[in-house]
Write an enzyme that holds these catalytic residues in place. Structure first.
Site, PDB file in Angstrom:
ATOM      1  N   TRP A  66      -3.583  -2.598  -1.192  1.00  0.00           N
ATOM      2  CA  TRP A  66      -3.395  -3.970  -1.666  1.00  0.00           C
ATOM      3  C   TRP A  66      -4.132  -4.849  -0.670  1.00  0.00           C
ATOM      4  O   TRP A  66      -3.766  -4.913   0.493  1.00  0.00           O
ATOM      5  CB  TRP A  66      -1.903  -4.304  -1.701  1.00  0.00           C
ATOM      6  CG  TRP A  66      -1.621  -5.697  -2.174  1.00  0.00           C
ATOM      7  CD1 TRP A  66      -1.324  -6.779  -1.396  1.00  0.00           C
ATOM      8  CD2 TRP A  66      -1.590  -6.167  -3.516  1.00  0.00           C
ATOM      9  NE1 TRP A  66      -1.116  -7.880  -2.175  1.00  0.00           N
ATOM     10  CE2 TRP A  66      -1.272  -7.534  -3.489  1.00  0.00           C
ATOM     11  CE3 TRP A  66      -1.811  -5.552  -4.752  1.00  0.00           C
ATOM     12  CZ2 TRP A  66      -1.160  -8.307  -4.638  1.00  0.00           C
ATOM     13  CZ3 TRP A  66      -1.698  -6.326  -5.898  1.00  0.00           C
ATOM     14  CH2 TRP A  66      -1.374  -7.688  -5.831  1.00  0.00           C
ATOM     15  N   ASN A  96      -0.974   1.770   6.259  1.00  0.00           N
ATOM     16  CA  ASN A  96      -0.164   0.697   5.666  1.00  0.00           C
ATOM     17  C   ASN A  96       0.222  -0.250   6.789  1.00  0.00           C
ATOM     18  O   ASN A  96       0.570   0.214   7.879  1.00  0.00           O
ATOM     19  CB  ASN A  96       1.155   1.232   5.101  1.00  0.00           C
ATOM     20  CG  ASN A  96       0.971   1.933   3.796  1.00  0.00           C
ATOM     21  OD1 ASN A  96      -0.130   2.006   3.273  1.00  0.00           O
ATOM     22  ND2 ASN A  96       2.060   2.463   3.271  1.00  0.00           N
ATOM     23  N   GLY A  97       0.240  -1.541   6.503  1.00  0.00           N
ATOM     24  CA  GLY A  97       0.704  -2.490   7.519  1.00  0.00           C
ATOM     25  C   GLY A  97      -0.413  -3.409   7.939  1.00  0.00           C
ATOM     26  O   GLY A  97      -1.367  -3.648   7.199  1.00  0.00           O
ATOM     27  N   LYS A 145      15.606 -14.226 -10.209  1.00  0.00           N
ATOM     28  CA  LYS A 145      15.129 -13.159 -11.090  1.00  0.00           C
ATOM     29  C   LYS A 145      14.167 -13.723 -12.127  1.00  0.00           C
ATOM     30  O   LYS A 145      13.124 -13.157 -12.390  1.00  0.00           O
ATOM     31  CB  LYS A 145      16.338 -12.494 -11.764  1.00  0.00           C
ATOM     32  CG  LYS A 145      16.154 -11.060 -12.090  1.00  0.00           C
ATOM     33  CD  LYS A 145      16.758 -10.116 -11.075  1.00  0.00           C
ATOM     34  CE  LYS A 145      16.207 -10.319  -9.683  1.00  0.00           C
ATOM     35  NZ  LYS A 145      16.888  -9.543  -8.684  1.00  0.00           N
ATOM     36  N   LYS A 197       7.578  -4.373  -3.405  1.00  0.00           N
ATOM     37  CA  LYS A 197       8.948  -3.875  -3.502  1.00  0.00           C
ATOM     38  C   LYS A 197       9.626  -3.933  -2.145  1.00  0.00           C
ATOM     39  O   LYS A 197      10.789  -4.272  -2.026  1.00  0.00           O
ATOM     40  CB  LYS A 197       8.942  -2.438  -4.047  1.00  0.00           C
ATOM     41  CG  LYS A 197      10.328  -1.814  -4.215  1.00  0.00           C
ATOM     42  CD  LYS A 197      11.108  -2.569  -5.291  1.00  0.00           C
ATOM     43  CE  LYS A 197      12.544  -2.108  -5.402  1.00  0.00           C
ATOM     44  NZ  LYS A 197      13.374  -3.124  -6.093  1.00  0.00           N
ATOM     45  N   CYS A 239       0.833  -1.197   0.000  1.00  0.00           N
ATOM     46  CA  CYS A 239       0.000   0.000   0.000  1.00  0.00           C
ATOM     47  C   CYS A 239       0.866   1.245   0.000  1.00  0.00           C
ATOM     48  O   CYS A 239       2.029   1.211   0.374  1.00  0.00           O
ATOM     49  CB  CYS A 239      -0.864   0.007   1.248  1.00  0.00           C
ATOM     50  SG  CYS A 239      -1.670  -1.544   1.596  1.00  0.00           S
ATOM     51  N   GLU A 268      20.914 -16.251  -8.060  1.00  0.00           N
ATOM     52  CA  GLU A 268      20.331 -14.941  -8.349  1.00  0.00           C
ATOM     53  C   GLU A 268      19.616 -14.944  -9.714  1.00  0.00           C
ATOM     54  O   GLU A 268      18.509 -14.424  -9.849  1.00  0.00           O
ATOM     55  CB  GLU A 268      21.431 -13.868  -8.281  1.00  0.00           C
ATOM     56  CG  GLU A 268      21.011 -12.467  -8.686  1.00  0.00           C
ATOM     57  CD  GLU A 268      19.804 -11.902  -7.927  1.00  0.00           C
ATOM     58  OE1 GLU A 268      19.394 -12.482  -6.912  1.00  0.00           O
ATOM     59  OE2 GLU A 268      19.262 -10.896  -8.392  1.00  0.00           O
ATOM     60  N   HIS A 287      24.116 -36.289  -7.907  1.00  0.00           N
ATOM     61  CA  HIS A 287      23.722 -36.920  -6.645  1.00  0.00           C
ATOM     62  C   HIS A 287      22.201 -36.987  -6.491  1.00  0.00           C
ATOM     63  O   HIS A 287      21.692 -37.011  -5.375  1.00  0.00           O
ATOM     64  CB  HIS A 287      24.372 -36.199  -5.470  1.00  0.00           C
ATOM     65  CG  HIS A 287      25.865 -36.299  -5.502  1.00  0.00           C
ATOM     66  ND1 HIS A 287      26.534 -37.468  -5.241  1.00  0.00           N
ATOM     67  CD2 HIS A 287      26.813 -35.389  -5.852  1.00  0.00           C
ATOM     68  CE1 HIS A 287      27.845 -37.278  -5.390  1.00  0.00           C
ATOM     69  NE2 HIS A 287      28.032 -36.025  -5.769  1.00  0.00           N
ATOM     70  N   ARG A 306       4.111   0.096  -6.696  1.00  0.00           N
ATOM     71  CA  ARG A 306       4.102  -0.873  -5.605  1.00  0.00           C
ATOM     72  C   ARG A 306       3.028  -1.945  -5.797  1.00  0.00           C
ATOM     73  O   ARG A 306       3.038  -2.957  -5.109  1.00  0.00           O
ATOM     74  CB  ARG A 306       3.775  -0.151  -4.289  1.00  0.00           C
ATOM     75  CG  ARG A 306       4.845   0.795  -3.855  1.00  0.00           C
ATOM     76  CD  ARG A 306       4.296   1.711  -2.793  1.00  0.00           C
ATOM     77  NE  ARG A 306       5.395   2.285  -2.053  1.00  0.00           N
ATOM     78  CZ  ARG A 306       5.576   2.130  -0.747  1.00  0.00           C
ATOM     79  NH1 ARG A 306       4.735   1.454  -0.025  1.00  0.00           N
ATOM     80  NH2 ARG A 306       6.613   2.672  -0.156  1.00  0.00           N
ATOM     81  N   GLU A 358      10.839 -14.757 -10.495  1.00  0.00           N
ATOM     82  CA  GLU A 358      10.113 -13.585  -9.995  1.00  0.00           C
ATOM     83  C   GLU A 358       9.320 -12.885 -11.103  1.00  0.00           C
ATOM     84  O   GLU A 358       8.167 -12.535 -10.897  1.00  0.00           O
ATOM     85  CB  GLU A 358      11.146 -12.618  -9.398  1.00  0.00           C
ATOM     86  CG  GLU A 358      10.570 -11.371  -8.771  1.00  0.00           C
ATOM     87  CD  GLU A 358      11.655 -10.510  -8.118  1.00  0.00           C
ATOM     88  OE1 GLU A 358      12.825 -10.597  -8.527  1.00  0.00           O
ATOM     89  OE2 GLU A 358      11.325  -9.740  -7.208  1.00  0.00           O
TER      90      GLU A 358
END
Ligand code: M6R
Length: 621
Positions: free
Chosen positions: A87, A111-112, A498, A616, A13, A494, A517, A38, A501
């Site tokens: 959100w 927010n939260g 990416k 984010k 949010c 990484e 293995h 966001r 995502e």
């Protein structure tokens, strides 16, 4: 009746608030549009008009609210207002559940997450309050109203609410009997107070107000701010005045906009050469790394018996690059911990240990909790952070800022590249101080990093067409493997993150030697393999692994050093890194992997900058 599914909660949010002489709804809507990256599903604005608080909200895009405001005209003339992009967490996206919440007396945006909203709601119902939404935010609004009815004092009401609420929050509040004033409280959720001339702002992110001002305060946990057109008062729970430094964002409005690129992600990749230069430049003196400005003493680095990197996601992968670099050059043991696991592993730390918390946002809840634990255990903590004045930056014993500029795309690219560049610089300094490398070696490493690296990254980006072609021919799969050895394995992790995502293709990152293995059973013609082989001493071993997977029918893309022996015969597609000292190959390799993920996601038509289910900044556990 089926059970309600557990709720995944992330703070995507956004909050903006304005008090000044301009049209509040216009400024607030502008701020909300800036925060659109966001991700959100509904939005709303509240503003003072003719002695009362008017509210306009709607499900869907900020543009819907903007249109409704224009049609209704009910917020015309308002010069103080608050707004929100939501959100959905508690309750589906709907007009009713969108913020602002409250009654004619008190309106809030939040927010939260209010963890104890259920018992609070029960208590309020028993006092005669009714609820029209399913949100935890409406509970917070009515709680503030309840306290205000009892004490008739705005500050006391907000402080009492802070005492009652368990959870994380950044809340902006308007009381109808206190016009042209925004109150704000926060705990574990970012909130800034933007300071202008004859106007002030509140926002969850400085980018929301950059159009109007670049100076701001960061409100601390359990603090209250009272913001009017010409004053900002901040206080703690005991109503003692609190002073915070007035910070200046060095980010420009242009830096926070797409600037002609299709997506923020590719724009941000293109900003990497400059970001690396900007980050390293202030830390080099007489051709050697120098962290005097950060008060990071030579003794601290020289005497560190161990280093622990703690972070999440991509930032944690930056720590893995740090592990390889530091262990190789300094011969100091390094651990890399996933921040969300750190607390539960009872970490062994002493005063001689250096704990480095890496975070782009500086607000990641798990990383913050890990930092607090490391401090409790007596370790010296160093933050590597991109956002000035963010919570991790303020709470760490010391902070080194990465000057990457605003990173808007959810997928972290330039932030990672500058994190690893900075960690390399720290590594050179530490190795020199510990006598592991000579002064001339230290100078040469520093020169490569500072002088050559931005050009090497540019040359990597210039291979865009080649990378795009490779992406096209590997994008039509549901599963994929990344393999590598040594530092290449860390980069494989990484690259895989990416790709998952932003393209939603499932991939595994595997240590190449470990395939045999068990996991090699998954290799078939339907399972392409991206092999990373940038280290000369491991190259032949990697070629053997490539032959293993090819023998099982896998198509192989190889990313290798320029001039790598016979590379073109070993793989169907080869992407060569520009020539670079192999110690630093992780940097251009990261850029290639970011671009590969980008182009695959683009080919698949994904929402690259705002991938599903992701935020984010993840400010809750
Ligand atoms: O803001 P932080 O660097 O602390 O964020 C940590 C992770 O959430 C972040 O790196 C995440 O993994 C990225 N979206 C990956 O691209």
């Amino acid at each position: 009746m089926s059970a309600r599914p557990p709720q995944r909660i992330k703070t995507m949010c956004g909050i903006t608030g304005y008090v000044g002489t301009k049209s509040a709804s216009e400024v607030v809507i502008h701020g909300l549009k800036t925060l659109e990256y966001r991700g959100y599903d509904s939005a709303g604005v509240a503003a003072f008009v003719n002695g009362r608080i008017g509210v306009v909200k709607a499900v869907g895009k900020v543009a819907n609210v903007e249109k409704r405001i224009a049609e209704l005209g009910t917020l015309n003339g308002a010069t103080c207002g608050i707004g929100h992009t939501r959100w959905a967490t508690h309750g589906a996206p709907s007009d009713k559940n969108s913020h602002p919440h409250g009654t004619d007396k008190v309106r809030i945006v939040h927010n939260g997450i209010i963890e104890n909203y259920a018992p609070l709601r029960e208590m309020l119902v028993s006092k005669g309050f009714t609820f029209e939404s399913e949100t935890d935010t409406e509970v917070a609004a009515k709680l503030i109203e309840y306290h205000y009815d009892n004490c008739k004092n705005h500050e006391d009401a907000l402080i009492s609410a802070m005492r009652d609420i368990i959870g994380s929050y950044a809340i902006a509040v308007m009381f109808s009997d206190c016009p042209e004033t925004i109150f704000a409280i926060r705990k574990d959720n970012p909130l800034i107070i933007g300071v202008g001339k004859n106007e002030n702002f509140v926002a969850s992110d400085i980018t929301a107000v950059l159009e109007y001002t670049n100076t701001y305060y960061q409100l601390g946990d359990f603090e209250l701010a009272i913001v009017t057109r010409d004053s900002v008062k901040m206080m703690d729970m005991k109503k003692n005045a609190v002073e915070h430094p007035l910070l200046t964002a060095t980010w420009s409005v242009e830096a926070a906009s797409r600037g002609g690129y299709d997506h923020f992600m590719i724009k941000e990749i293109n900003e990497e050469p400059e970001a690396v230069r900007k980050t390293l430049h202030p830390r080099i003196r007489n051709l050697l790394p120098n962290f005097e400005e950060e008060n990071l003493s030579d003794e601290r680095l020289k005497n560190a018996k161990s280093v622990t990197f703690v972070a999440c996601g991509t930032a944690m992968h930056a720590g893995l690059v740090g592990k390889t670099a530091i262990e190789q050059l300094c011969r100091v043991p390094v651990k890399v911990e996933i921040a969300s696991e750190f607390r539960y592993n009872n970490p062994i730390l002493t005063e001689d240990d250096l704990v480095v918390v890496i975070s782009q946002s500086g607000e990641t809840a798990d990383s913050l909790a890990a930092l607090r634990l490391a401090k409790e255990k007596g370790a010296y903590t160093l933050g590597i952070v991109n956002v000035i004045g963010s919570t991790i930056a303020r709470e760490a014993d010391n902070v080194i800022y990465t000057w990457a500029g605003p990173e808007i795309s959810v997928a972290s690219t330039k932030a990672y590249t500058v994190q690893i560049s900075l960690i390399y610089l720290l590594t050179i300094k530490m190795a020199y101080l510990k006598g592991k490398i000579s002064e001339s070696e230290a100078k040469e490493y520093t020169r490569i990093l500072y002088e050559d690296m931005p050009e090497i990254i540019k040359a990597t980006i210039a291979r865009e067409d080649e990378i795009h072609e490779a992406a096209k021919s590997f994008c039509a799969y549901s599963n994929l493997f990344f393999i590598g050895r040594g530092i290449d394995y860390h980069l494989a992790m990484e690259g895989s993150l990416k790709l998952k995502e932003i393209s939603y293709i499932h991939s595994e990152a595997y240590a190449a030697g470990e395939l045999k293995h068990g996991t090699i059973s998954l290799i078939t013609p339907e399972m392409p393999v991206i092999a990373l082989a940038t280290q000369e001493d491991l190259y032949e071993k990697m070629i053997s692994n490539i032959r293993e997977v090819k023998a099982r029918g896998a198509r192989v893309m190889l990313i290798a050093r320029e001039g790598a022996k016979d590379a073109a015969n070993e793989a169907e597609k080869v992407i060569f890194l520009p020539r670079c000292d192999q110690f630093f190959n992780a940097i251009p390799l990261a850029t290639v992997l970011q671009m590969l993920a980008y182009f695959i996601a683009k080919e698949l038509g994904r929402e690259i900058d705002q991938p599903r289910n992701l935020a984010k900044s993840v400010t809750v556990e």
